[in-house]
Design a protein around this motif. Sequence first.
Motif, PDB file in Angstrom:
ATOM      1  N   MET A   1       0.849  -1.198   0.000  1.00 23.05           N
ATOM      2  CA  MET A   1       0.000   0.000   0.000  1.00 23.05           C
ATOM      3  C   MET A   1       0.883   1.246   0.000  1.00 23.05           C
ATOM      4  SD  MET A   1      -2.912   1.128   2.774  1.00 23.05           S
ATOM      5  CE  MET A   1      -4.016  -0.188   2.274  1.00 23.05           C
ATOM      6  N   THR A   2       0.623   2.157  -0.889  1.00 16.52           N
ATOM      7  CA  THR A   2       1.402   3.390  -0.958  1.00 16.52           C
ATOM      8  C   THR A   2       0.959   4.344   0.132  1.00 16.52           C
ATOM      9  OG1 THR A   2      -0.140   4.485  -2.449  1.00 16.52           O
ATOM     10  CG2 THR A   2       1.553   3.112  -3.458  1.00 16.52           C
ATOM     11  N   ALA A   3       1.822   5.337   0.371  1.00 17.04           N
ATOM     12  CA  ALA A   3       1.481   6.321   1.395  1.00 17.04           C
ATOM     13  C   ALA A   3       0.191   7.038   1.050  1.00 17.04           C
ATOM     14  CB  ALA A   3       2.629   7.305   1.554  1.00 17.04           C
ATOM     15  N   ALA A   4      -0.041   7.264  -0.272  1.00 21.52           N
ATOM     16  CA  ALA A   4      -1.249   7.984  -0.682  1.00 21.52           C
ATOM     17  C   ALA A   4      -2.509   7.213  -0.349  1.00 21.52           C
ATOM     18  CB  ALA A   4      -1.199   8.266  -2.178  1.00 21.52           C
ATOM     19  N   LEU A   5      -2.394   5.862  -0.279  1.00 23.56           N
ATOM     20  CA  LEU A   5      -3.553   5.034  -0.011  1.00 23.56           C
ATOM     21  C   LEU A   5      -3.649   4.605   1.445  1.00 23.56           C
ATOM     22  CD1 LEU A   5      -3.482   2.723  -3.168  1.00 23.56           C
ATOM     23  CD2 LEU A   5      -4.902   4.744  -2.772  1.00 23.56           C
ATOM     24  N   ALA A   6      -2.690   5.034   2.267  1.00 21.31           N
ATOM     25  CA  ALA A   6      -2.705   4.652   3.668  1.00 21.31           C
ATOM     26  C   ALA A   6      -3.960   5.213   4.343  1.00 21.31           C
ATOM     27  CB  ALA A   6      -1.459   5.182   4.370  1.00 21.31           C
ATOM     28  N   PRO A   7      -4.560   4.444   5.251  1.00 21.34           N
ATOM     29  CA  PRO A   7      -5.786   4.924   5.893  1.00 21.34           C
ATOM     30  C   PRO A   7      -5.514   6.083   6.836  1.00 21.34           C
ATOM     31  CG  PRO A   7      -5.046   2.874   6.897  1.00 21.34           C
ATOM     32  CD  PRO A   7      -4.184   3.093   5.684  1.00 21.34           C
ATOM     33  N   ALA A   8      -6.495   6.956   6.933  1.00 19.63           N
ATOM     34  CA  ALA A   8      -6.431   8.003   7.952  1.00 19.63           C
ATOM     35  C   ALA A   8      -6.616   7.334   9.309  1.00 19.63           C
ATOM     36  CB  ALA A   8      -7.534   9.029   7.706  1.00 19.63           C
ATOM     37  N   VAL A   9      -5.829   7.749  10.272  1.00 17.25           N
ATOM     38  CA  VAL A   9      -5.854   7.125  11.591  1.00 17.25           C
ATOM     39  C   VAL A   9      -6.548   8.059  12.577  1.00 17.25           C
ATOM     40  CG1 VAL A   9      -4.465   6.202  13.480  1.00 17.25           C
ATOM     41  CG2 VAL A   9      -3.735   5.846  11.108  1.00 17.25           C
ATOM     42  N   LEU A  10      -7.565   7.523  13.244  1.00 18.78           N
ATOM     43  CA  LEU A  10      -8.275   8.291  14.263  1.00 18.78           C
ATOM     44  C   LEU A  10      -8.064   7.631  15.610  1.00 18.78           C
ATOM     45  CD1 LEU A  10     -11.758   8.980  12.564  1.00 18.78           C
ATOM     46  CD2 LEU A  10      -9.724  10.446  12.594  1.00 18.78           C
ATOM     47  N   ASP A  11      -7.563   8.402  16.582  1.00 17.70           N
ATOM     48  CA  ASP A  11      -7.443   7.835  17.922  1.00 17.70           C
ATOM     49  C   ASP A  11      -8.837   7.730  18.545  1.00 17.70           C
ATOM     50  OD1 ASP A  11      -8.159  10.335  19.051  1.00 17.70           O
ATOM     51  OD2 ASP A  11      -6.073  10.961  19.126  1.00 17.70           O
ATOM     52  N   ALA A  12      -8.917   7.058  19.675  1.00 26.04           N
ATOM     53  CA  ALA A  12     -10.222   6.775  20.274  1.00 26.04           C
ATOM     54  C   ALA A  12     -10.994   8.047  20.604  1.00 26.04           C
ATOM     55  CB  ALA A  12     -10.037   5.921  21.525  1.00 26.04           C
ATOM     56  N   THR A  13     -10.300   9.063  21.052  1.00 20.54           N
ATOM     57  CA  THR A  13     -10.991  10.314  21.399  1.00 20.54           C
ATOM     58  C   THR A  13     -11.672  10.911  20.180  1.00 20.54           C
ATOM     59  OG1 THR A  13      -9.414  10.768  23.180  1.00 20.54           O
ATOM     60  CG2 THR A  13     -10.679  12.629  22.324  1.00 20.54           C
ATOM     61  N   ARG A  14     -10.997  10.899  19.051  1.00 21.20           N
ATOM     62  CA  ARG A  14     -11.537  11.528  17.841  1.00 21.20           C
ATOM     63  C   ARG A  14     -12.677  10.720  17.241  1.00 21.20           C
ATOM     64  NH1 ARG A  14      -6.619  12.352  14.045  1.00 21.20           N
ATOM     65  NH2 ARG A  14      -8.162  13.354  12.711  1.00 21.20           N
ATOM     66  N   TRP A  15     -12.499   9.377  17.116  1.00 24.13           N
ATOM     67  CA  TRP A  15     -13.582   8.641  16.459  1.00 24.13           C
ATOM     68  C   TRP A  15     -14.800   8.510  17.362  1.00 24.13           C
ATOM     69  CZ3 TRP A  15     -15.530   4.140  18.416  1.00 24.13           C
ATOM     70  CH2 TRP A  15     -14.705   3.260  19.105  1.00 24.13           C
ATOM     71  N   GLN A  16     -14.588   8.453  18.661  1.00 24.31           N
ATOM     72  CA  GLN A  16     -15.735   8.404  19.558  1.00 24.31           C
ATOM     73  C   GLN A  16     -16.494   9.730  19.561  1.00 24.31           C
ATOM     74  OE1 GLN A  16     -14.203   7.040  23.343  1.00 24.31           O
ATOM     75  NE2 GLN A  16     -13.685   5.014  22.530  1.00 24.31           N
ATOM     76  N   ALA A  17     -15.768  10.835  19.386  1.00 26.35           N
ATOM     77  CA  ALA A  17     -16.432  12.140  19.284  1.00 26.35           C
ATOM     78  C   ALA A  17     -17.260  12.218  18.007  1.00 26.35           C
ATOM     79  CB  ALA A  17     -15.395  13.258  19.331  1.00 26.35           C
ATOM     80  N   ARG A  18     -16.714  11.694  16.901  1.00 25.84           N
ATOM     81  CA  ARG A  18     -17.480  11.658  15.658  1.00 25.84           C
ATOM     82  C   ARG A  18     -18.723  10.798  15.806  1.00 25.84           C
ATOM     83  NH1 ARG A  18     -14.198  10.403  10.213  1.00 25.84           N
ATOM     84  NH2 ARG A  18     -16.345   9.968   9.588  1.00 25.84           N
TER      85      ARG A  18
END
Length: 288
Positions: A1-18
């Motif tokens: 997987m290239t850097a351009a296709l790497a997934p965005a990483v959300l820590d627990a605080t951020r994804w739980q807030a979303r």
Amino acid sequence: MTAALAPAVLDATRWQARRRAHEERVDVWLTPHLARRRRGERHPVADFLFTYYSHRPAQLRRWHPGPGVELLDADPAEFGRDYRAGTAGVTLDTEGVRARRGESIAWVRSLLEATRGRAAHFGCFGMHEWAMVYRQTREELRHNAWPLRLSAERTDEVVEERGVRCSHFDAFRFFTQPARPLNLLTPTRETQHAHEQPGCLHANMDLYKWAYKLSPLVSSELVADAFDLARDIRTLDMRASPYDLAALGYPPVRVETPDGRAEYAAAQRGFAERAAVLRDRLLAAVPA
């Protein structure tokens, strides 16, 4: 997987807030609907999206981030069978979803592309709702708990005078039998790709359906955006209908008059602009 296709990483605080923000947003819509359902009450405008469409309230409320996102410190069991645990977090198994549902995804994508590529028309003036009551008795009306704004005779005359120019099969199929020959087209499920056009209220309302059918390849926030548009469209749809819903707080758009038709067409153009943005977002979420 290239850097351009790497997934965005959300820590627990951020994804739980979303997730929390999504749940709070949709609870504004769900809470009154569920309360009415417990009481056995029906609302001809606000309940439509929960009764006509197959997406259940709990499904609308459930958050998922869409593809290309890694959720740190998450349990895949929270998100369903399409999510996989990785070395640091949980991600959507995009390839697995597309392999399993490729045919339906392609069908929806081709419909969205065909609709986007067609010129918008704004001359229907909401007559599809009138065609659904044409020559019906009071007992036969779908929303017979509410009166018509005009007499039954005058309602029928409006349909005959204005004619019907409906391109949307899922509206046309609810026309009364006497109204069907009055329509300019005879849309079918098989010809849906050829007839769907981006000015149609119901085609734009259906972006909600296509959004949840493409889930989890689209995020819950996008599904909620489509639901929000569909709510606004449904409001215009019923304000322009032959029913008198003023007691519910919906003043009529009197499409039987020139001023009413101008008001309707202006609102329809605004919805088409909002829908175009959502349609593009859906197509971007499921690249060919």
